[in-house]
Write a protein that holds these residues in place. Structure first.
Motif, PDB file in Angstrom:
ATOM      1  N   ARG A   1      28.188  17.915  51.117  1.00  0.00           N
ATOM      2  CA  ARG A   1      26.917  18.607  50.947  1.00  0.00           C
ATOM      3  C   ARG A   1      27.060  20.090  51.316  1.00  0.00           C
ATOM      4  O   ARG A   1      27.829  20.460  52.210  1.00  0.00           O
ATOM      5  CB  ARG A   1      25.831  17.959  51.797  1.00  0.00           C
ATOM      6  CG  ARG A   1      25.644  16.464  51.521  1.00  0.00           C
ATOM      7  CD  ARG A   1      25.244  16.216  50.052  1.00  0.00           C
ATOM      8  NE  ARG A   1      25.587  14.895  49.586  1.00  0.00           N
ATOM      9  CZ  ARG A   1      24.807  13.819  49.678  1.00  0.00           C
ATOM     10  NH1 ARG A   1      23.645  13.902  50.267  1.00  0.00           N
ATOM     11  NH2 ARG A   1      25.217  12.673  49.204  1.00  0.00           N
ATOM     12  N   ASN A   2      26.250  20.908  50.665  1.00  0.00           N
ATOM     13  CA  ASN A   2      26.359  22.351  50.880  1.00  0.00           C
ATOM     14  C   ASN A   2      26.026  22.767  52.311  1.00  0.00           C
ATOM     15  O   ASN A   2      26.543  23.773  52.806  1.00  0.00           O
ATOM     16  CB  ASN A   2      25.492  23.117  49.871  1.00  0.00           C
ATOM     17  CG  ASN A   2      24.015  22.764  49.941  1.00  0.00           C
ATOM     18  OD1 ASN A   2      23.602  21.893  50.702  1.00  0.00           O
ATOM     19  ND2 ASN A   2      23.210  23.431  49.121  1.00  0.00           N
TER      20      ASN A   2
ATOM     21  N   GLU B   1      16.486  27.528  42.875  1.00  0.00           N
ATOM     22  CA  GLU B   1      17.676  28.355  42.702  1.00  0.00           C
ATOM     23  C   GLU B   1      18.760  27.588  41.950  1.00  0.00           C
ATOM     24  O   GLU B   1      18.915  26.391  42.108  1.00  0.00           O
ATOM     25  CB  GLU B   1      18.235  28.756  44.072  1.00  0.00           C
ATOM     26  CG  GLU B   1      17.306  29.641  44.868  1.00  0.00           C
ATOM     27  CD  GLU B   1      17.903  29.925  46.228  1.00  0.00           C
ATOM     28  OE1 GLU B   1      19.047  30.399  46.287  1.00  0.00           O
ATOM     29  OE2 GLU B   1      17.232  29.663  47.221  1.00  0.00           O
ATOM     30  N   PRO B   2      19.537  28.282  41.143  1.00  0.00           N
ATOM     31  CA  PRO B   2      20.665  27.616  40.480  1.00  0.00           C
ATOM     32  C   PRO B   2      21.752  27.305  41.484  1.00  0.00           C
ATOM     33  O   PRO B   2      21.903  27.986  42.495  1.00  0.00           O
ATOM     34  CB  PRO B   2      21.140  28.661  39.462  1.00  0.00           C
ATOM     35  CG  PRO B   2      20.734  29.978  40.062  1.00  0.00           C
ATOM     36  CD  PRO B   2      19.434  29.696  40.770  1.00  0.00           C
ATOM     37  N   SER B   3      22.525  26.269  41.201  1.00  0.00           N
ATOM     38  CA  SER B   3      23.625  25.918  42.083  1.00  0.00           C
ATOM     39  C   SER B   3      24.693  26.986  42.048  1.00  0.00           C
ATOM     40  O   SER B   3      24.914  27.646  41.041  1.00  0.00           O
ATOM     41  CB  SER B   3      24.236  24.579  41.634  1.00  0.00           C
ATOM     42  OG  SER B   3      25.418  24.317  42.334  1.00  0.00           O
ATOM     43  N   GLU B   4      25.363  27.173  43.211  1.00  0.00           N
ATOM     44  CA  GLU B   4      26.456  28.133  43.254  1.00  0.00           C
ATOM     45  C   GLU B   4      27.680  27.634  42.520  1.00  0.00           C
ATOM     46  O   GLU B   4      28.635  28.385  42.303  1.00  0.00           O
ATOM     47  CB  GLU B   4      26.826  28.477  44.702  1.00  0.00           C
ATOM     48  CG  GLU B   4      27.174  27.283  45.552  1.00  0.00           C
ATOM     49  CD  GLU B   4      26.002  26.787  46.372  1.00  0.00           C
ATOM     50  OE1 GLU B   4      26.116  26.768  47.592  1.00  0.00           O
ATOM     51  OE2 GLU B   4      24.970  26.443  45.782  1.00  0.00           O
TER      52      GLU B   4
ATOM     53  N   THR C   1      17.164  18.943  45.836  1.00  0.00           N
ATOM     54  CA  THR C   1      18.314  19.832  45.743  1.00  0.00           C
ATOM     55  C   THR C   1      17.899  21.253  46.093  1.00  0.00           C
ATOM     56  O   THR C   1      16.834  21.724  45.686  1.00  0.00           O
ATOM     57  CB  THR C   1      18.909  19.818  44.325  1.00  0.00           C
ATOM     58  OG1 THR C   1      17.906  20.206  43.394  1.00  0.00           O
ATOM     59  CG2 THR C   1      19.427  18.436  43.983  1.00  0.00           C
ATOM     60  N   TRP C   2      18.754  21.926  46.833  1.00  0.00           N
ATOM     61  CA  TRP C   2      18.458  23.296  47.225  1.00  0.00           C
ATOM     62  C   TRP C   2      19.756  23.987  47.615  1.00  0.00           C
ATOM     63  O   TRP C   2      20.761  23.343  47.915  1.00  0.00           O
ATOM     64  CB  TRP C   2      17.443  23.339  48.370  1.00  0.00           C
ATOM     65  CG  TRP C   2      17.923  22.743  49.668  1.00  0.00           C
ATOM     66  CD1 TRP C   2      18.762  21.695  49.864  1.00  0.00           C
ATOM     67  CD2 TRP C   2      17.567  23.196  50.973  1.00  0.00           C
ATOM     68  NE1 TRP C   2      18.948  21.445  51.197  1.00  0.00           N
ATOM     69  CE2 TRP C   2      18.224  22.357  51.911  1.00  0.00           C
ATOM     70  CE3 TRP C   2      16.758  24.225  51.460  1.00  0.00           C
ATOM     71  CZ2 TRP C   2      18.100  22.514  53.284  1.00  0.00           C
ATOM     72  CZ3 TRP C   2      16.624  24.379  52.831  1.00  0.00           C
ATOM     73  CH2 TRP C   2      17.286  23.521  53.721  1.00  0.00           C
TER      74      TRP C   2
ATOM     75  N   ARG D   1      23.996  19.759  46.512  1.00  0.00           N
ATOM     76  CA  ARG D   1      22.851  20.475  47.086  1.00  0.00           C
ATOM     77  C   ARG D   1      21.787  19.543  47.658  1.00  0.00           C
ATOM     78  O   ARG D   1      20.710  20.000  48.041  1.00  0.00           O
ATOM     79  CB  ARG D   1      22.240  21.396  46.033  1.00  0.00           C
ATOM     80  CG  ARG D   1      23.188  22.512  45.578  1.00  0.00           C
ATOM     81  CD  ARG D   1      22.474  23.494  44.659  1.00  0.00           C
ATOM     82  NE  ARG D   1      22.022  22.865  43.437  1.00  0.00           N
ATOM     83  CZ  ARG D   1      20.884  23.160  42.810  1.00  0.00           C
ATOM     84  NH1 ARG D   1      20.061  24.057  43.307  1.00  0.00           N
ATOM     85  NH2 ARG D   1      20.567  22.548  41.695  1.00  0.00           N
ATOM     86  N   LYS D   2      22.062  18.260  47.735  1.00  0.00           N
ATOM     87  CA  LYS D   2      21.094  17.315  48.299  1.00  0.00           C
ATOM     88  C   LYS D   2      21.252  17.225  49.815  1.00  0.00           C
ATOM     89  O   LYS D   2      22.255  17.648  50.374  1.00  0.00           O
ATOM     90  CB  LYS D   2      21.280  15.930  47.690  1.00  0.00           C
ATOM     91  CG  LYS D   2      20.990  15.865  46.193  1.00  0.00           C
ATOM     92  CD  LYS D   2      21.234  14.462  45.654  1.00  0.00           C
ATOM     93  CE  LYS D   2      20.970  14.402  44.155  1.00  0.00           C
ATOM     94  NZ  LYS D   2      21.239  13.050  43.599  1.00  0.00           N
ATOM     95  N   GLY D   3      20.267  16.621  50.447  1.00  0.00           N
ATOM     96  CA  GLY D   3      20.391  16.334  51.864  1.00  0.00           C
ATOM     97  C   GLY D   3      21.126  15.019  52.065  1.00  0.00           C
ATOM     98  O   GLY D   3      21.443  14.299  51.115  1.00  0.00           O
TER      99      GLY D   3
END
Length: 538
Positions: A154-155, A412-415, A302-303, A133-135
């Motif tokens: 990355r997501n 938000e929690p990670s998927e 993280t996002w 979830r990081k850039g």
């Protein structure tokens, strides 16, 4: 058209292209395109070697630099994705893709292109939950953490690919989609790689992000590498509606590029006979890049990507036919990717080795041109700006967590469950690097390029298989015998792992009392390395 697919190249370009020439001489088969599923190792010089996360004994120059310098040219158009053993500083110059040498094209962190009407997509790197979830914040010179996180998926790349609606013909990932082994011959896989058993039985082998993409994109073919074993599977997808025609994916994992290993596959792919021979942009992918440009993140914060959960003003970034039409009009309906390869670093000179050459953060003109043409954020330029601003304020290099805007939320929690496998805290698909000085100080490590002479070919060299008409494999093991025949169809026998690699090895963890003890390589990865050493001594 005929497409050649290769597994982990590990920089052995001379060997790979000579194998294709051998194929043409012996069987009169000439591929129109070569795809490589990661660990390509586009190493230009000694500085690039310092940016490749491998134990010291695997840090060799190999032969890519000859293609980079122009001494040689790839005899067939080559398209590749990144793996987890790459010159990360070089590939980072091309986040949206580009030419690393004449006739050799990198797809970027994620990308989609077309060749003769065939749509080809891919995602680089391997999955690791704590970086997902990081850039993309890393840049050279790397430290012990960023030299590894630089190649972690990355997501945002997965999110972009999930916006695609049009059919995908071929897709590549380095690590396998999680659960794909349930759609092939598991028994044979575990006979060849017994150290996979615990992760297969717990369903933790492979990338959950790649599995998500497989379910969404439903490509005709999906190719992977990473685990150094040949494996075929057939996955029938469920239709999303009564109107949708059933789709199926033929999955194939390739072995690594070594003599007498089954690392190359030839398949016949339907194509547009009226299409040209140039590599082309994909209009829908360009439109998606433009639509998601506001989501670009170059911080360690993280996002999660936008989703329909009440926290985001917008969550659907798929593009309309009108947006795709606008891209076509911008390009005057000429989708040909320009042949604008540019040297951005000094090339290795065997007569003048420079073992202490330091890597630098470079902004590639190809990326600058691409971003200017389509109005996109140049990720490396943004990273450079952030570094300069941080330096100007006298801040430390480590960034603090930032509050995200309406497009994302750090709370938000990670998927995906960050406890990735229950076996250890390490990504089950990543080869651990604690062996042979893998954790040495990058600022002082020495570089010892290998001799420039590739291994000679023998008349018994047999690394090629022609894909049979059907890759049909049962969804479980009921038809194991049929799948075994498929694996034998090319006349090659899979190399059975030595018994020494099948013994039970302790994974990295503490004992019951919490004592961490001495660092160990995860048992599957230790077996993979052991197999590599055996190959080199054969």
């Amino acid at each position: 058209m005929k497409v050649a697919v290769a597994g982990c190249c590990h920089g052995a370009l001379d060997k790979m292209y000579e194998t294709l020439e051998l194929l043409q001489r012996r069987h009169n088969v000439r591929p129109d395109l070569l795809l490589c599923c990661g660990d390509f190792q586009a190493v230009r010089n000694e500085a690039d070697l310092r940016c490749m996360a491998v134990p010291a004994k695997y840090r060799h120059m190999q032969t890519f630099y000859r293609y980079y310098s122009g001494e040689k040219k790839a005899p067939v158009l080559t398209v590749f994705i990144g793996g987890n053993h790459e010159a990360s500083n070089h590939l980072q110059e091309l986040p949206y893709g580009g030419w690393v040498a004449p006739n050799i094209y990198y797809l970027g962190y994620a990308g989609v292109v077309r060749f003769r009407g065939v749509r080809i997509g891919g995602i680089s790197g391997i999955f690791k939950s704590h970086d997902y979830r990081k850039g993309h914040f890393e840049c050279p010179p790397y430290n012990q953490q960023t030299i590894r996180s630089a190649y972690h998926v990355r997501n945002i790349e997965v999110f972009k690919l999930k916006q695609l609606k049009r059919p995908m013909d071929i897709f590549m990932s380095h690590d396998w989609p999680r659960s794909i082994y349930h759609y092939g011959n598991k028994k044979q896989l575990l006979r060849m790689k017994s150290f996979f058993r615990q992760e297969v039985e717990s369903n933790t082998l492979g990338s959950p992000a790649a599995s998500e993409l497989l379910q969404h994109l439903k490509p005709t073919y999906w190719f992977s590498a990473h685990l150094h074993v040949k494996f075929a599977a057939f996955m029938q997808h469920e239709a999303n509606s009564k109107e949708e025609l059933p789709k199926a994916t033929k999955f194939l994992a390739l072995d690594k590029c070594l003599p007498h290993r089954d690392f190359l596959q030839i398949i016949d792919v339907e194509h547009d006979p009226n299409a040209g021979d140039s590599l082309e942009y994909d209009a829908e992918w360009i439109a998606v890049l433009k639509a998601t440009n506001s989501l670009v993140n170059v911080t360690q914060s993280t996002w999660n990507m936008p989703e329909k959960n009440g926290l985001h003003a917008k969550w659907d970034y798929s593009v309309s036919e009108e947006a795709i039409k606008e891209v076509l009009e911008e390009l005057n309906h000429d989708l040909k990717i320009p042949c604008n390869f540019t040297l951005t670093a000094a090339c290795y000179d065997p007569s003048k080795p420079q073992k202490n050459m330091e890597p630098v953060h470079t902004i590639n003109p190809q990326t600058t041109e691409f971003c200017a043409q389509f109005g996109l954020t140049d990720i490396n330029d943004r990273i450079q700006q952030a570094k300069e601003e941080s330096s100007g304020r006298g801040e430390c290099e480590e960034e603090e967590e930032e509050e995200m805007d309406s497009t994302g939320s750090a709370e938000e929690p990670s998927e995906y469950n960050t406890d990735n496998s229950g076996l250890s805290s390490f990504n089950p698909d990543e080869i651990m690097l604690d062996e042979e000085g893998g954790d040495e100080d990058l600022s002082t490590c020495s570089v010892d390029p290998s001799p420039d002479h590739p291994p000679e070919f023998s008349t018994s060299f047999s690394d090629i298989r022609i894909m049979p008409d059907s890759m049909a494999v049962s969804s479980d093991d009921a038809m194991d015998s049929n799948n075994e025949e498929l694996e034998k169809s090319g006349g090659n026998k899979q190399v059975e792992e030595k018994s020494s690699t099948e013994r039970s090895l302790k994974r990295i963890s503490g004992d019951e009392n919490g004592n961490s003890g001495v660092k160990k390589i995860k048992r599957r990865n230790q077996a993979i390395y052991a197999a590599e050493d055996e190959d080199k001594t054969d």
